[in-house]
Design a protein around this motif. Structure first.
Motif, PDB file in Angstrom:
ATOM      1  N   CYS A  45     -24.077  23.432  42.439  1.00 37.20           N
ATOM      2  CA  CYS A  45     -23.410  24.073  41.161  1.00 37.20           C
ATOM      3  C   CYS A  45     -23.683  23.344  40.074  1.00 37.20           C
ATOM      4  O   CYS A  45     -23.324  22.110  39.873  1.00 37.20           O
ATOM      5  N   HIS A 315     -27.456  30.387  33.063  1.00 37.93           N
ATOM      6  CA  HIS A 315     -27.812  31.493  33.753  1.00 37.93           C
ATOM      7  C   HIS A 315     -28.867  32.716  33.128  1.00 37.93           C
ATOM      8  O   HIS A 315     -28.556  33.944  33.020  1.00 37.93           O
ATOM      9  N   GLU A 336     -23.118  35.449  35.582  1.00 39.38           N
ATOM     10  CA  GLU A 336     -23.686  34.554  36.796  1.00 39.38           C
ATOM     11  C   GLU A 336     -23.650  35.986  37.999  1.00 39.38           C
ATOM     12  O   GLU A 336     -22.671  36.369  38.439  1.00 39.38           O
ATOM     13  N   GLY A 337     -24.820  36.109  38.444  1.00 44.20           N
ATOM     14  CA  GLY A 337     -24.983  37.140  39.552  1.00 44.20           C
ATOM     15  C   GLY A 337     -26.425  37.483  39.787  1.00 44.20           C
ATOM     16  O   GLY A 337     -27.467  37.119  39.037  1.00 44.20           O
ATOM     17  N   TRP A 347     -28.632  39.793  35.176  1.00 48.58           N
ATOM     18  CA  TRP A 347     -28.024  38.658  35.396  1.00 48.58           C
ATOM     19  C   TRP A 347     -28.888  37.687  36.473  1.00 48.58           C
ATOM     20  O   TRP A 347     -29.373  38.315  37.244  1.00 48.58           O
ATOM     21  N   ALA A 349     -28.511  33.510  38.272  1.00 48.73           N
ATOM     22  CA  ALA A 349     -27.561  32.688  38.764  1.00 48.73           C
ATOM     23  C   ALA A 349     -28.467  31.111  39.148  1.00 48.73           C
ATOM     24  O   ALA A 349     -28.797  30.776  39.969  1.00 48.73           O
ATOM     25  N   GLN A 350     -28.478  30.336  37.973  1.00 49.06           N
ATOM     26  CA  GLN A 350     -29.011  29.094  37.786  1.00 49.06           C
ATOM     27  C   GLN A 350     -30.486  29.177  38.244  1.00 49.06           C
ATOM     28  O   GLN A 350     -30.828  28.643  39.251  1.00 49.06           O
ATOM     29  N   ASP A 367     -34.336  31.647  41.566  1.00 46.75           N
ATOM     30  CA  ASP A 367     -32.947  31.800  41.179  1.00 46.75           C
ATOM     31  C   ASP A 367     -31.944  31.339  42.236  1.00 46.75           C
ATOM     32  O   ASP A 367     -31.486  32.062  43.276  1.00 46.75           O
ATOM     33  N   GLU A 369     -28.759  30.090  42.633  1.00 43.22           N
ATOM     34  CA  GLU A 369     -27.381  30.104  43.510  1.00 43.22           C
ATOM     35  C   GLU A 369     -27.583  31.554  44.269  1.00 43.22           C
ATOM     36  O   GLU A 369     -26.432  31.711  44.826  1.00 43.22           O
ATOM     37  N   THR A 370     -28.405  32.403  43.810  1.00 39.21           N
ATOM     38  CA  THR A 370     -28.465  33.859  44.291  1.00 39.21           C
ATOM     39  C   THR A 370     -29.393  33.930  45.738  1.00 39.21           C
ATOM     40  O   THR A 370     -29.754  34.783  46.413  1.00 39.21           O
ATOM     41  N   LEU A 394     -24.722  36.160  45.604  1.00 37.02           N
ATOM     42  CA  LEU A 394     -24.463  34.621  45.683  1.00 37.02           C
ATOM     43  C   LEU A 394     -23.911  34.241  46.490  1.00 37.02           C
ATOM     44  O   LEU A 394     -23.753  32.996  46.813  1.00 37.02           O
ATOM     45  N   ASP A 591     -16.694  31.712  36.184  1.00 42.56           N
ATOM     46  CA  ASP A 591     -16.829  32.501  37.261  1.00 42.56           C
ATOM     47  C   ASP A 591     -16.244  32.226  38.446  1.00 42.56           C
ATOM     48  O   ASP A 591     -16.274  31.331  39.047  1.00 42.56           O
TER      49      ASP A 591
END
Length: 620
Positions: A45, A315, A336-337, A347, A349-350, A367, A369-370, A394, A591
């Motif tokens: 994270c 993000h 984030e998504g 969107w 996510a990292q 991507d 985190e997803t 996610l 989030d």
């Protein structure tokens, strides 16, 4: 913040045991008399990594009164492996004791619902504050100072050093390297992340030719032996004016929130983008590069005539124009998504890995985190659009090959575009190299038994080989790609958290925010709070989805008892100092992805603590 709430802090337990204590087990009883800060984190994270960095100065200033304890609470299956936690603690320079809690036992006792979450325990063993998200260091500083004065007067403060004991250093040529770049004159440049250096290697990928950077964490320009970096990652060789390979490398200096310029001929390092401070909500996103703050730039690529930046910390994807010396947002909303569509509405996510296709038609994005492979393409109506190739969201991940629409990855950190148009993905937490073929829209496994691969490049000599950064083995590895990728036995997972039982039908979402001591809500320019709510699957929310300015919202959940899903809640609150001619402003944002299960008789209120202390939540 109600710092007088008398909630006894639950004991710290975790099956994985303790790190950074010299083998000793800690208990809250032994720490009585100290201010204890629990940092619930997981090493995937980026917001958690921001908090680790935010806490460094606070720990130093209050070293004799305050003990920070990291409670590692995994999201991904790989993060539940004890060895991976040991690596992460060293990789990110965590300088306090860490409890490895793979089963989320302490997480549940403290009713934590988000990474990162900070909990403050006073010297008498009571929980006095809870903060979700990052950016709370100012409030923490004031609270700890007040607790020191209060308990010094009461005689309940005990001074003395932290029980932290650093692990013995290990001698390796590289230490948790991040990304790799093939150099035009031969050999490779590697970001030696944990040692805050760049290392130039010979063509064998092993022999160190020179090191750039003093090895000390910092933001200093200058000659190779004087320059300082802070956990550098992405590397990009800029094209020259004729479009060929130049002699200038750009470096994503991640923890410095900056882009650095390396002159390969002289080794001179200069800062070309970023202020050295982290970008926060409300900051400018378009303008002179040295005047605009960045947020954890992780990788770089040349696409469509500009440098594209994987801005993992917010993000988004940004761009840098080296001719004009400007930066701006190119894709993503900071939510984030996983949402596709026009670049400005998508969107992420990292995002942590970038690679431009050889034909220049698309930019590949890891991507992380997803657990997704995504791409940026030119939209027919102009501008750019975002499309997901592999990945569903996610909380779903695994190792599944075959048709891209049903394939699964686990937290990929790197991508490399191959001459034939296919792309290899560093499937980091699966310890694998995966290969996606756009012609067949299928993905397969090209190699396994790697250790946290985080970056890759095609071998300069060609021949179907790639050079991979095995980050957790501290080396580069050369691999020959098989003509046909393997299909491994499928494994699918979801995030390791129990669902929260809530009542079907009407549900009150209550984001708890109390301005920290000495601050007040900042209403000078309109509402100071914002709340965005959605769900997976979308049909879980019969009513109440969307954005608004009230931190409490009545929603209606669809389905019968036993129905499961995830509520996605994004909250923001702005506060400013009550005193001073030029009061400082602070933005608090978090989030949440809360797995829920509908159950008859379950609570009809779901409290989420942004800042403050919700007694119901604190007592679990």
């Amino acid at each position: 913040m109600n710092k007088r709430a008398r909630v006894r802090a639950p004991e710290l337990v975790g099956e994985g045991g303790w790190l950074n204590t010299g083998g000793e087990r800690l208990s809250l009883g032994e720490l009585r008399g100290k201010v204890v800060v629990l940092d619930f984190w997981t090493f995937c994270c980026i917001n958690c990594l921001h908090v680790i960095d935010e806490l460094r100065e606070l720990e130093e200033r209050h070293h004799d009164t305050t003990v920070v304890i990291g409670v590692h609470s995994p999201k991904f299956v790989h993060e539940a492996e004890h060895g991976a936690v040991v690596d992460a603690v060293e990789r990110y320079g965590v300088a306090h004791p860490v409890l490895d809690d793979p089963r989320l036992e302490t997480w549940k006792q403290y009713a934590v619902r988000a990474w990162p979450t900070l909990v403050v325990i006073d010297p008498e063993g009571y929980v006095v504050a809870q903060h979700a998200g990052e950016g709370h260091v100012h409030a923490m500083e004031k609270l700890i100072t007040e607790l020191e004065a209060e308990h010094e007067a009461k005689g309940t403060l005990r001074r003395g050093e932290s029980p932290w004991e650093p692990p013995e250093p290990t001698a390796t040529d590289l230490r948790f390297p991040g990304k790799v770049l093939a150099l035009p004159e031969g050999g490779y440049l590697v970001s030696d992340t944990t040692r805050h250096q760049l290392v130039q290697l010979a063509a064998d990928g092993e022999t160190a030719v020179r090191r750039i950077g003093s090895g000390e964490r910092g933001l200093v320009d200058g000659a190779p032996e004087q320059a300082r970096f802070s956990e550098p990652q992405g590397l990009l060789l800029l094209p020259d004016d004729e479009g060929g390979a130049g002699s200038v490398v750009l470096v994503a200096d991640t923890v410095n929130h900056a882009l650095r310029r390396l002159d390969l001929a002289t080794g001179e390092v200069t800062t070309v983008a970023g202020t050295g401070a982290q970008w926060m909500q409300g900051g400018p996103t378009d303008g002179p590069a040295r005047e605009i703050a960045l947020s954890s730039p992780w990788d770089l690529a040349w696409f469509d005539g500009r440098v594209w930046i994987a801005m993992a910390g917010v993000h988004q994807l940004w761009t840098y124009d080296p001719r004009e010396g400007t930066v701006r947002v190119a894709a993503g909303t900071t939510n984030e998504g996983l949402v596709d569509g026009p670049a400005a509405e998508a969107w992420f996510a990292q995002p942590s890995g970038l690679a431009a296709a050889p034909d220049g038609e698309r930019l590949w994005v890891a991507d992380s985190e997803t657990s997704a492979l995504r791409c940026i393409e030119r939209a027919p109506e102009g501008g750019h659009a975002v499309r997901t190739v592999v990945g569903t969201g996610l909380f779903d991940f695994g190792h599944r090959d075959g048709a891209a629409e049903q394939a699964l990855l686990q937290h990929p950190l790197g991508v490399a575009a191959l001459p034939d148009g296919s792309v290899v993905v560093c499937d980091t937490y699966n310890h694998a190299l995966r290969r996606y073929d756009p012609a067949t829209d299928e993905i397969g496994t090209a190699a396994t038994d790697l250790r946290e691969p985080s970056g890759a490049v095609p071998a300069p000599e060609g021949g179907g080989e790639v050079v991979v950064v095995e980050s957790a083995r501290h080396r580069l590895t050369r691999l020959r790609l098989p003509e046909r990728a393997a299909q491994v036995e499928a494994a699918a997972h979801r995030t390791r958290r129990e669902a929260t039982e809530v009542a079907p039908g009407a549900l009150t979402l209550d984001v708890v925010f109390q301005a920290p001591p000495g601050q007040k809500l900042d209403t000078r320019y309109g509402p100071s709070t914002r709340l965005v709510v959605s769900a997976t699957p979308p049909g879980l929310l019969a009513d109440g989805a969307g954005a608004g300015t009230d931190l409490r919202r009545e929603v209606r959940l669809a389905g019968e008892a036993g129905t499961e899903g995830v509520l996605h809640v994004s909250a923001m609150a702005a506060s400013c100092d009550e005193e001073g001619e030029y009061p400082a402003c602070h933005v608090h944002q978090q989030d949440w992805g809360v797995p829920v299960r509908l159950a008859a008789g379950a609570p009809a209120r779901l409290p989420l603590v942004l800042a403050g202390l919700d007694e119901e939540s604190a007592q679990g």
